[in-house]
Design an enzyme around this catalytic site. Sequence first.
Site, PDB file in Angstrom:
ATOM      1  CB  CYS A  46      -0.326  -1.356  -6.336  1.00 57.61           C
ATOM      2  SG  CYS A  46       0.960  -1.006  -5.161  1.00 57.61           S
TER       3      CYS A  46
ATOM      4  CE  LYS B  27       1.367  -2.103 -11.479  1.00 58.96           C
ATOM      5  NZ  LYS B  27       2.585  -2.320 -10.733  1.00 58.96           N
TER       6      LYS B  27
ATOM      7  CG  ASP C  79       6.155   1.079  -6.905  1.00 55.73           C
ATOM      8  OD1 ASP C  79       5.142   1.607  -7.422  1.00 55.73           O
ATOM      9  OD2 ASP C  79       6.322  -0.152  -6.806  1.00 55.73           O
TER      10      ASP C  79
ATOM     11  N   GLY D  14      14.203  14.312  -1.870  1.00 60.45           N
ATOM     12  CA  GLY D  14      13.044  13.993  -2.680  1.00 60.45           C
ATOM     13  C   GLY D  14      12.561  15.196  -3.456  1.00 60.45           C
TER      14      GLY D  14
END
Length: 717
Positions: A378, A381, A429, A503
């Site tokens: 994370c 970003k 996400d 997906g």
Amino acid sequence: MKRPAGIRLTVVLDTPIAVYSGMVPGFIAGQYRADELEIDVVPLARRAGARVILSAAARVDAGASRIELDGRPPIPYDYASLDVGSTVAGLDLPGVRDNALPTRPISRCVARFDDFLSSLGPERAVRSVRLVVVGGGVGGVEIAFTLGERLRRQGVAHVETTLLHEGDRILPGAAASLARRAEERGASRGIEFRCGVRVVSAEPERVHLSDGSALPYDLLVWVTGAVGTRVIRDSDLPLEERGFVETRSTLQVVGVDNLFAVGDCATLVDFPTTPKAGVYAVRQGPFLADNLVAIASRKPLRKYRPQSDFLAILNLGDGTAIGSKWGRSFEGEWVMRLKDYIDRRFVHRFQVLDPRGAPKSEFPRMDGDGMAMLCGGCAAKVGQSVLERALGRIERAAIDPDVVLGLEGADDASAYRTPAGDVVTTSVDLFSAFTDDPYLVGRAAAVNSLSDLLATGVEPRHALAIVAVPEEMESEEAEELLFQTLTGARAALDEMRVSLLGGHTTTAAKLMVGFSVDGFAAGPESLLRIDALEPGLSLILTKPLGTGVVFFADMQGLSRGPWLQAALSSVVRSNAAALRAARAAGARALTDVTGFGLVGHLGEMLRASRVSAELDLATLPALPGALELLELGLRSTFHGENEHARRGILIPRSLASSPRVELLFDPQTSGGLLFAVHPSAVERALEDLTRGGDPSAAVIGRVLEPRADGVLLAVGS
Ligand SMILES: Cc1cc2nc3c(=O)[nH]c(=O)nc-3n(C[C@H](O)[C@H](O)[C@H](O)COP(=O)(O)OP(=O)(O)OC[C@H]3O[C@@H](n4cnc5c(N)ncnc54)[C@H](O)[C@@H]3O)c2cc1C
């Protein structure tokens, strides 16, 4: 470290720290600190450009060329080498496993020995301690001497040591004069050597012997001969009677050309009586390295021949040692000084970081891509301000009356009403790999995506995956990477009974994994939002902070192995139990802490709720090593962007340079939940969180009325 291009190296480790056994007796005597005998394999492996898998090998499937691991998919290999050491014999005798302290694995022995010392407590000045050491080899004799010394030095009034040995004289295989010296020195220190007896069983305070007698003890140390470990015995490999794998002089396993084995776990068929001693394991190292490169390059292999004798030195714990070489023995303080010099020099060559985590000057910083590498997880970003500006330029869409949570709010997830009146919550996400173990990246990515939904108070139900594999990867490698990544993801999704519906895959510069997830809310009013903070509420954070800086440090070989291990287990831990604890405590506002760091996510909550807050820095839970690395000046690549939030924070001058302030800006990968509860519910929340697997959860501050000066957050302590 020096190998031809095209060879990818993976190290599979059950524990990141390898303890250098030669200094263990000195540690027991109190001559060395634990960190002085530890080799942290992770930073060493990083310097060799090796991938690290922190998971014990369970078995080797030599036929399929893969290392099997417990609870996760196997690691395929072209060539592999086993160096898993040995265990002590006799642990299966009745009562022994439960009552004795085995010297292997050494790292566990070192920790349990510390526990024993603490268990003696303040009474030890008056206590007498009975030690029974089982095994009269080099290790047993050294432990009998050094342990007694340590206890005496710690104030134990009377130490009674008995060493039990099955053979007819201690130190079998060593020079007879060395054994004589050990016996003489032992006699002067009250050590009784009892040869020709075996332990047949053990009870909590006494051992039963083969001659029918029983011996009481306070500490029973098990230092019997070496036998093969489970990973070797459970693999379908050629074994000799002690459970060691049989090898040829090229160090290849008999009959298996692409598998090597070295050190204690292997027995050379041409030299079966070679002692299980570190001296031989160490000498095999360069042969192994050369042969692994040679076989991969289709070149002839070198043949290893063990030396016929070696310098043996036994630490007696009082500053002296006895030793032998070529059948002659010697003793004195100078012998101990020599051992100390040899041991320290050896172990020092492999200790990349000092105990604070700072790189030693002998190990140059990793050059090139380490420093330039962008953080993943994370921490990769777009900055909060960049995103806000871009979103601000987008024309507003027509109002959809069915939207419950949309672009206007600052929540990570969105929600809408279906024609049937149900409320569906959804979120997406995606992050790039933050470490080189794709199974863990997939698992953490799934946990992280599910957290977005959990942060609205909703149980996720379905997921769609998006995975980008590195552009340059060949199809076979890409398939394995996808398999590992998706298996990790499935483990996290299955744990929460979330169905993976489908997906999309694509290519990118590096591995990227993300999920779109959805779930059903009981109704719009049941959603936990970020804008519901009220003055007087206490703020609770469930997971410790610091993944950003730990992963950043690891990319450069600057994270200690145990720090990396703690960060990895934090990012794969689901927030589901934390949400239940928050709900039970009547949480009002809630969010998950990810790339914008604690301050970024808390700031969003405060702004949306039109309140301010004060934080107590001292209570911020931090991952092991995070503060040390921040103190050393390391910052994740996204840290600077998060620091833009400094403008809204009041930081007293006395704390300005505290690493705890920096922790506020550290971007989190798959971080914990941040929520607010009434102060009366704090105790229950913390109890539930601890029970649910978040023992570091803490109250980090409280919500206040908005401030006239516009400050959003004041930090103190
Ligand atoms: C108290 C004591 C003192 C000693 N003193 C000396 C001495 O002074 N001189 C000497 O020459 N020898 C000494 N020895 C013997 C020496 O420790 C061993 O011969 C030596 O450590 C063997 O090295 P190795 O690399 O084969 O195994 P180890 O040093 O045991 O290393 C094995 C490694 O494999 C890892 N591992 C184990 N299982 C798995 C798994 N399933 N998956 C992944 N990783 C795994 C372990 O964590 C460990 O890091 C002593 C032994 C003891 C017990």
